[in-house]
Design an enzyme around this catalytic site. Structure first.
Site, PDB file in Angstrom:
ATOM      1  CB  ALA A 108     -32.251  54.145  20.371  1.00  0.00           C
ATOM      2  CG  PHE A 109     -28.106  55.855  16.384  1.00  0.00           C
ATOM      3  CD1 PHE A 109     -28.864  55.124  16.094  1.00  0.00           C
ATOM      4  CD2 PHE A 109     -28.138  56.824  15.695  1.00  0.00           C
ATOM      5  CE1 PHE A 109     -29.211  53.908  14.838  1.00  0.00           C
ATOM      6  CE2 PHE A 109     -27.718  56.494  14.325  1.00  0.00           C
ATOM      7  CZ  PHE A 109     -28.446  55.403  13.740  1.00  0.00           C
ATOM      8  CE  LYS A 110     -32.373  53.106  14.146  1.00  0.00           C
ATOM      9  NZ  LYS A 110     -31.595  51.519  15.040  1.00  0.00           N
ATOM     10  CG  ASP A 111     -34.722  58.852  21.307  1.00  0.00           C
ATOM     11  OD1 ASP A 111     -35.444  58.378  20.274  1.00  0.00           O
ATOM     12  OD2 ASP A 111     -34.144  58.106  22.231  1.00  0.00           O
ATOM     13  CG  MET A 114     -37.142  58.524  14.486  1.00  0.00           C
ATOM     14  SD  MET A 114     -38.278  59.164  13.176  1.00  0.00           S
ATOM     15  CE  MET A 114     -38.284  56.980  12.658  1.00  0.00           C
TER      16      MET A 114
END
Ligand SMILES: *Cc1c(COP(=O)(O)O)cnc(C)c1O
Length: 467
Positions: A108-111, A114
Site C-alpha cells: 500500500a502507498f503508506k510504505d 513510512m
C-alpha cells in the site's frame, strides 16, 4: 529551511526536530516557513535520476539540516525493498495512467512515506541521543506499514493496538508474522475506536508520555508529507517528454488529506500540475467541502465501514495545512476558523469556492460501493488489469474530470491482493499470490491479547518501552 505552526505559536524549528513532534505545541501543524521552489531547468536535470536520487534532491529542499551524503544513504536504504523502478507507471487507456505506489513491503502507498520515515526518525534520534516508543492504533494499513518500516530499529519500538478479530486475515498476517523484539502487536478486545481512545488517554497524560518517551507517526507527520512529494515529481517526469512544460492532472484516492496535500505542495513548488482531483468514498466530508465550501466533520458513529476501508475517515487531519494557505498564511485567521469548528461543528468558505479551482486547482468527487465494483469490472474487461478498491475510487472520479489533451495520472494506492473479497465480488477472479506472500500468510503469528483496559496497557508499556 525552518518550520512554523499553522497556528502561529511555535518558534521556527529545523526539519529533524519537527519530525519528532506530533502536533505543534500550540495544537497546530508544522509547515515550511517558505515553500521551496523548483525551476524548469532543475526539473529537466532531474529526468536522469533514479527514484532514490530524486528523493534526495526533493527531500534535500525540505531537510536542509541533514548533510546530502546522509540523506542519500537514507533514501537508498528506504527504497531498497522496492522493485528497481520503485514507482512504475502503466496506462489503462482512456488517457488514464496508473502511478504504482504500492510496490513496497505492505502493498500500500503508506510504505512510500513510512520507509523513509523509519530511516530519518532513527537518524534524528541518534543525533539527539534519545529513543522513541511509538504508540498507535490501526484498523489495518497504517500499522503494518509502520511496523515493516520500523522493525529492527535500535532507537524505536512500536506498540500497535488493533481491534481483536476485526482485521482481515491478510492484515493480521502482515503485522503478526513480524518477530522483531521492538514490535509489539496488541489485539484489544473492542473496536477500532476503543483502540484509538486508549491511545488518546495515554498520549493525553503528559507525565506518562514524557516518562515513557511516547510518540506517534500518524498522517500529519512532516517526514511522511515531504516523502510523498517525491512521487508527484517522479510521475510528472516519467509521463512527460523532455523539454516540454506539459501540465498534467493527478487523481488521488483520499482519506486524511495526506497524500493529496503532498501533491498540493508539489504544485506550490512549481511542478506543472493542472488539477488535483480528490476522490472520496461514501465518507465524503472532503468532497462536500471542495464542492460546497462547507466543512462538516462527522462523528465516529456517522462514519461508514466501506469496501475502501483506508479512506473511512470522519475528519481529515491534514486539511488544516491547506486552510492555512487558503487564508493567506494568516495564523490568527486560521485559529478563528478552528474556533468556529469547535463551537459550531463546521466552517464555511463558500465565498472562496472559485479559488479552490482557479488558484489551487483542486476539484473533487465521490465513489460508492457500486461504483467501485463497476470500475474494477470495466478496467478488468478493457485491459486485463485488476485494480484495488481504493484505486477504483480514483479511476471512477478521474473519468469524470479527464480533459482531452491533459494526461490524467491516477495514484494506485494499494494492491488488489489486500482486498480479495471485494475483487471476488466485482469480477469473480482468484488473485495470484507470490511465494513471498504465501510464506507470510502461513508464518507463525505473535500477538498480545488485552482487555480494553487502560491500566493493563500502561503496565505493558512500562514493562517493554525503550529508555
Ligand atoms: C491511507 C490510504 C488512503 C488515503 O490516504 P490519505 O493520505 O489518508 O488521504 C487511500 N488508499 C489507501 C490504500 C490507503 O492506505
Amino acid at each position: 529551511m525552518q518550520y512554523i505552526s499553522t497556528r502561529g505559536g511555535m518558534p521556527p524549528m529545523p526539519y529533524c526536530e519537527t519530525l519528532l513532534e506530533g502536533l505543534a505545541p500550540d495544537g497546530g501543524l508544522a509547515v515550511p516557513e517558505v515553500m521551496p521552489t523548483v525551476d524548469g531547468e532543475t526539473l529537466e536535470r532531474w529526468r536522469a535520476l533514479t527514484y532514490p536520487q530524486l528523493a534526495t534532491e526533493v527531500l534535500g529542499l525540505f531537510a536542509t539540516d541533514i548533510p546530502r551524503a546522509d540523506l542519500a544513504r537514507m533514501t537508498a536504504a528506504a527504497y531498497e525493498p522496492f522493485p528497481e523502478e520503485v514507482v512504475p507507471l502503466r496506462s489503462i487507456g482512456e488517457g488514464l495512467t496508473l502511478v504504482g505506489l504500492s510496490e513496497g513491503p505492505t502493498l500500500a502507498f503508506k510504505d512510500m512515506a513510512m520507509q523513509f520515515l523509519g530511516q530519518v526518525v532513527e537518524y534524528a534520534l541518534e543525533r539527539k541521543g534519545s529513543v522513541l516508543n511509538i504508540l498507535g492504533a490501526t484498523s489495518g494499513d497504517t500499522g503494518s506499514a509502520a511496523e515493516h518500516a520500523l522493525r529492527g530499529k535500535e532507537r524505536i519500538s512500536v506498540f500497535m493496538l488493533s481491534p481483536k478479530g476485526r482485521m482481515s486475515a491478510f492484515q493480521r498476517a502482515q503485522m503478526f508474522s513480524l518477530d522483531d523484539d521492538n514490535i509489539h502487536n496488541i489485539a484489544v478486545d473492542g473496536v477500532f475506536d476503543d483502540c484509538q481512545n486508549l491511545v488518546k488517554k495515554l498520549a493525553g497524560d503528559l507525565d506518562f508520555k514524557r516518562a515513557q518517551n511516547l510518540g506517534a507517526v500518524n498522517s500529519i507527520n512532516l517526514a511522511r508529507i515531504t516523502a510523498q512529494v517525491v512521487y508527484y515529481f517522479w510521475a510528472w517526469l516519467r509521463a512527460t517528454d523532455a523539454g516540454g512544460w506539459t501540465e498534467l492532472s493527478f487523481t488521488v484516492p483520499s482519506g486524511n488529506f495526506g497524500n493529496i496535500l503532498s501533491g498540493f505542495f508539489a504544485k506550490q513548488m512549481g511542478l506543472p500540475i493542472r488539477r488535483l482531483v480528490l476522490a472520496a468514498n461514501e465518507n465524503n466530508v472532503l468532497d462536500e467541502f471542495f464542492r460546497t465550501g462547507v466543512y462538516r466533520p462527522r462523528s465516529a458513529a456517522q462514519t461508514l465501514a466501506t469496501s475502501s476501508p483506508s479512506m473511512d475517515i470522519s475528519k481529515a487531519s491534514n486539511l488544516e495545512r491547506f486552510i492555512f494557505e487558503l487564508v493567506g498564511r494568516d495564523a490568527a485567521r486560521l485559529v478563528a476558523v478552528w474556533n468556529d469548528l469547535d463551537t459550531k461543528g463546521s466552517f464555511d468558505f463558500t465565498a472562496d469556492l472559485a479559488r479552490f479551482v482557479d488558484e489551487f486547482g483542486i476539484v473533487s468527487g465521490t465513489s460508492t460501493h457500486d461504483d467501485r465494483l463497476e470500475t474494477i469490472r470495466s478496467v478488468y474487461e478493457q485491459t486485463g488489469e485488476i485494480i484495488d478498491p481504493h484505486t477504483a475510487d480514483g479511476v471512477k472520479v478521474a473519468r469524470e474530470f479527464s480533459e482531452s489533451g491533459v494526461p490524467m495520472l491516477v495514484l494506485e494506492t494499494a494492491k488488489p491482493q489486500k482486498f480479495a473479497d471485494t475483487i471476488r465480488e466485482a469480477i469473480d477472479v482468484e488473485l495470484d499470490y507470490s511465494d513471498e506472500l504465501r510464506e507470510m500468510l502461513d508464518a507463525p503469528q505473535r500477538v498480545t491479547e488485552m482487555a480494553d483496559d487502560e491500566q493493563a496497557l500502561r503496565s505493558f508499556i512500562e514493562a517493554h518501552a525503550l529508555r
